[in-house]
Motif scaffolding. Sequence first.
Motif, mmCIF file in Angstrom:
data_model
loop_
_atom_site.group_PDB
_atom_site.id
_atom_site.type_symbol
_atom_site.label_atom_id
_atom_site.label_comp_id
_atom_site.label_asym_id
_atom_site.label_seq_id
_atom_site.Cartn_x
_atom_site.Cartn_y
_atom_site.Cartn_z
ATOM 1 N N GLY A 48 0.825 -1.197 0.000
ATOM 2 C CA GLY A 48 0.000 0.000 0.000
ATOM 3 C C GLY A 48 0.864 1.253 0.000
ATOM 4 N N GLU A 49 0.307 2.338 -0.471
ATOM 5 C CA GLU A 49 1.008 3.626 -0.432
ATOM 6 C C GLU A 49 0.653 4.367 0.847
ATOM 7 O OE1 GLU A 49 3.107 5.658 -2.116
ATOM 8 O OE2 GLU A 49 3.655 4.129 -3.589
ATOM 9 N N LYS A 50 1.511 5.267 1.262
ATOM 10 C CA LYS A 50 1.195 6.120 2.405
ATOM 11 C C LYS A 50 -0.026 6.976 2.050
ATOM 12 C CE LYS A 50 5.915 6.500 4.201
ATOM 13 N NZ LYS A 50 7.052 7.416 4.478
ATOM 14 N N GLY A 51 -0.971 7.011 2.943
ATOM 15 C CA GLY A 51 -2.193 7.762 2.701
ATOM 16 C C GLY A 51 -3.342 6.876 2.262
ATOM 17 N N GLY A 52 -3.046 5.696 1.755
ATOM 18 C CA GLY A 52 -4.087 4.751 1.385
ATOM 19 C C GLY A 52 -4.446 3.867 2.573
ATOM 20 N N HIS A 53 -5.604 3.195 2.485
ATOM 21 C CA HIS A 53 -5.997 2.326 3.601
ATOM 22 C C HIS A 53 -6.774 1.094 3.146
ATOM 23 C CE1 HIS A 53 -9.493 5.043 2.998
ATOM 24 N NE2 HIS A 53 -10.193 3.959 3.281
ATOM 25 N N ALA A 54 -6.911 0.882 1.839
ATOM 26 C CA ALA A 54 -7.728 -0.226 1.348
ATOM 27 C C ALA A 54 -6.954 -1.537 1.224
ATOM 28 C CB ALA A 54 -8.327 0.134 -0.016
ATOM 29 N N TYR A 55 -5.637 -1.492 1.409
ATOM 30 C CA TYR A 55 -4.836 -2.709 1.319
ATOM 31 C C TYR A 55 -5.241 -3.695 2.421
ATOM 32 C CZ TYR A 55 -2.267 -0.020 4.843
ATOM 33 O OH TYR A 55 -1.942 0.741 5.948
ATOM 34 N N ILE A 56 -4.835 -4.945 2.250
ATOM 35 C CA ILE A 56 -5.233 -6.008 3.179
ATOM 36 C C ILE A 56 -4.687 -5.729 4.579
ATOM 37 C CG2 ILE A 56 -5.084 -8.488 3.665
ATOM 38 C CD1 ILE A 56 -4.672 -8.846 0.598
ATOM 39 N N ARG A 57 -5.516 -5.959 5.583
ATOM 40 C CA ARG A 57 -5.086 -5.722 6.960
ATOM 41 C C ARG A 57 -3.937 -6.657 7.349
ATOM 42 N NH1 ARG A 57 -10.902 -5.369 10.150
ATOM 43 N NH2 ARG A 57 -11.745 -3.570 8.996
ATOM 44 N N PRO A 58 -2.872 -6.116 7.925
ATOM 45 C CA PRO A 58 -1.722 -6.945 8.301
ATOM 46 C C PRO A 58 -2.062 -8.111 9.233
ATOM 47 C CG PRO A 58 -1.138 -4.628 8.355
ATOM 48 C CD PRO A 58 -2.610 -4.680 8.140
ATOM 49 N N VAL A 59 -3.101 -7.988 10.061
ATOM 50 C CA VAL A 59 -3.426 -9.084 10.973
ATOM 51 C C VAL A 59 -3.878 -10.326 10.204
ATOM 52 C CG1 VAL A 59 -3.913 -7.721 13.027
ATOM 53 C CG2 VAL A 59 -5.708 -8.005 11.305
ATOM 54 N N PHE A 60 -4.476 -10.153 9.036
ATOM 55 C CA PHE A 60 -4.825 -11.310 8.209
ATOM 56 C C PHE A 60 -3.568 -11.936 7.617
ATOM 57 C CE2 PHE A 60 -9.090 -9.240 7.903
ATOM 58 C CZ PHE A 60 -9.841 -10.303 8.370
ATOM 59 N N GLY A 86 7.637 7.677 -6.246
ATOM 60 C CA GLY A 86 6.652 7.685 -5.167
ATOM 61 C C GLY A 86 7.268 7.158 -3.885
ATOM 62 N N GLU A 87 6.417 6.689 -2.976
ATOM 63 C CA GLU A 87 6.886 6.236 -1.670
ATOM 64 C C GLU A 87 7.550 4.863 -1.713
ATOM 65 O OE1 GLU A 87 7.031 8.008 0.904
ATOM 66 O OE2 GLU A 87 5.779 9.701 0.334
ATOM 67 N N ARG A 88 7.440 4.157 -2.841
ATOM 68 C CA ARG A 88 8.007 2.818 -2.909
ATOM 69 C C ARG A 88 8.916 2.638 -4.135
ATOM 70 N NH1 ARG A 88 4.121 -0.814 -3.868
ATOM 71 N NH2 ARG A 88 2.652 0.757 -4.585
ATOM 72 N N LYS A 89 9.573 3.704 -4.546
ATOM 73 C CA LYS A 89 10.350 3.652 -5.785
ATOM 74 C C LYS A 89 11.666 2.896 -5.641
ATOM 75 C CE LYS A 89 12.700 8.108 -5.170
ATOM 76 N NZ LYS A 89 12.958 9.425 -5.758
ATOM 77 N N GLU A 90 12.149 2.696 -4.418
ATOM 78 C CA GLU A 90 13.327 1.864 -4.163
ATOM 79 C C GLU A 90 13.115 1.144 -2.833
ATOM 80 O OE1 GLU A 90 14.545 3.353 -1.497
ATOM 81 O OE2 GLU A 90 13.883 5.383 -1.874
ATOM 82 N N ALA A 91 13.994 0.193 -2.526
ATOM 83 C CA ALA A 91 13.747 -0.735 -1.430
ATOM 84 C C ALA A 91 13.663 -0.064 -0.066
ATOM 85 C CB ALA A 91 14.825 -1.815 -1.419
ATOM 86 N N VAL A 92 14.506 0.920 0.187
ATOM 87 C CA VAL A 92 14.501 1.561 1.510
ATOM 88 C C VAL A 92 13.152 2.237 1.760
ATOM 89 C CG1 VAL A 92 15.570 3.317 2.961
ATOM 90 C CG2 VAL A 92 17.001 1.868 1.512
ATOM 91 N N SER A 93 12.694 3.002 0.791
ATOM 92 C CA SER A 93 11.396 3.679 0.933
ATOM 93 C C SER A 93 10.250 2.678 0.962
ATOM 94 C CB SER A 93 11.195 4.670 -0.207
ATOM 95 O OG SER A 93 12.171 5.689 -0.170
ATOM 96 N N ALA A 94 10.343 1.641 0.133
ATOM 97 C CA ALA A 94 9.279 0.638 0.076
ATOM 98 C C ALA A 94 9.136 -0.099 1.401
ATOM 99 C CB ALA A 94 9.546 -0.349 -1.053
ATOM 100 N N LEU A 95 10.260 -0.496 1.986
ATOM 101 C CA LEU A 95 10.219 -1.197 3.268
ATOM 102 C C LEU A 95 9.717 -0.275 4.375
ATOM 103 C CD1 LEU A 95 13.525 -3.246 3.016
ATOM 104 C CD2 LEU A 95 11.194 -4.150 2.966
ATOM 105 N N SER A 96 10.147 0.975 4.348
ATOM 106 C CA SER A 96 9.682 1.941 5.346
ATOM 107 C C SER A 96 8.177 2.137 5.231
ATOM 108 C CB SER A 96 10.402 3.284 5.164
ATOM 109 O OG SER A 96 11.793 3.146 5.361
ATOM 110 N N CYS A 97 7.693 2.241 3.995
ATOM 111 C CA CYS A 97 6.257 2.406 3.759
ATOM 112 C C CYS A 97 5.497 1.190 4.272
ATOM 113 C CB CYS A 97 5.989 2.613 2.275
ATOM 114 S SG CYS A 97 4.252 2.824 1.852
ATOM 115 N N GLY A 98 6.006 -0.009 3.985
ATOM 116 C CA GLY A 98 5.360 -1.228 4.439
ATOM 117 C C GLY A 98 5.272 -1.309 5.955
ATOM 118 N N ILE A 99 6.351 -0.945 6.616
ATOM 119 C CA ILE A 99 6.372 -0.981 8.079
ATOM 120 C C ILE A 99 5.397 0.049 8.651
ATOM 121 C CG2 ILE A 99 7.817 -0.491 10.101
ATOM 122 C CD1 ILE A 99 10.170 -1.693 8.436
#
Length: 375
Positions: A48-60, A86-99
């Motif tokens: 998911g991107e920062k600011g979005g919320h429709a992605y699958i809930r992490p608890v699932f 964007g927020e996931r254009k390379e691994a560092v940003s992508a992992l940070s966004c995911g966390i």
Amino acid sequence: MSETVWMADFRAGNRENMFTKLERLLQHAGLPRIIGNDDLSAIKIHFGEKGGHAYIRPVFIRKIVEAVRTLGGKPFLTDSCTLYPGERKEAVSALSCGIENGFAYAVVGAPLIICDGLRGHSSRRVAIAGELLTSADIGVEILEADNLIAVSHFKCHELTGFGGTIKNLAMGCSSREGKLEQHSTVAPVVNVKGCTQCGACLPGCAHGAIEIKSDAALIDVERCTGCGRCISLCPSKAIHIQWNEESSKVMRKMAEYAMGALQGKAGKALFVNFITQVSPSCDCYGHSDAAIVPDIGILASTDPVALDQACADLVNQAQGLSQTALATGHEPGGDKFRGVHPHIDWEVTLEHGEKIGLGTRQYELKRLEPKGKSW
């Protein structure tokens, strides 16, 4: 010949909650046949991107992780770098966004690994028997994993009509070069007004296709291989994809790239779709618009085409929600995807996937029976 698609709706109660129901769904869909002891198991999700919320809930996702570990596998969550800035254009940003979006180890119980490396170029070309393509550029960690569980948020999409398992495999498992190959037929282009002539793109081009002119950087289309590395390197975001490929061709390329992502995974892949918060556009945006239909359920299958077809049918059979981006097709049976994106023939992905042998559109939907006499 039809394939089985298993479905768990969202009815729950004191006899069974949705997490134990998901575990039962995975069992029926064949997870125990896919996971072997000490297998390195890739769980492909969208952070998911920062600011979005429709992605699958992490608890699932945690429940899926636990199910894999119980079977002896060693699960890891994976996603790829994006083609666009964007927020996931390379691994560092992508992992940070995911966390930040909740996919930290403390929540999901598994490490996060970007499948195509630091800048989206850690990949390998694999041969595919496509009609448009003879090879696909896939993230190395997808190919190196012993098995693959693709967990996808099923939704509408502005380019392909819908996004589900096939898109998660094709775009989500490919490298930057692979994404560009699916989206475009030509080299990236420089926005002259946005270019600061900083030269940051020069050392990143392995083919010497970029030079700095008096007014802006210039990409030599004859020397450019379309890898897209320069897009992520540009600090002013002045280098862009040329979105010049017609949507039907993108969809056919996607079906062929999905075959590449499954290279070496015969009998070692499972696909899970969450028909929840069916948003009108991709999860790659920094916002999530209102769902166009109520939440429907979680579906799983070993056939990606049958699964996406079943999900599309269930969405179309649902009652559309008013005061959303859905303009037409609100009635049960109405075309929800054309109701949001009227000019996209969304069936092309499924038709081509079946044609090239990715899977079948024929399916038998099996719904989980409730535990006990009632929920």
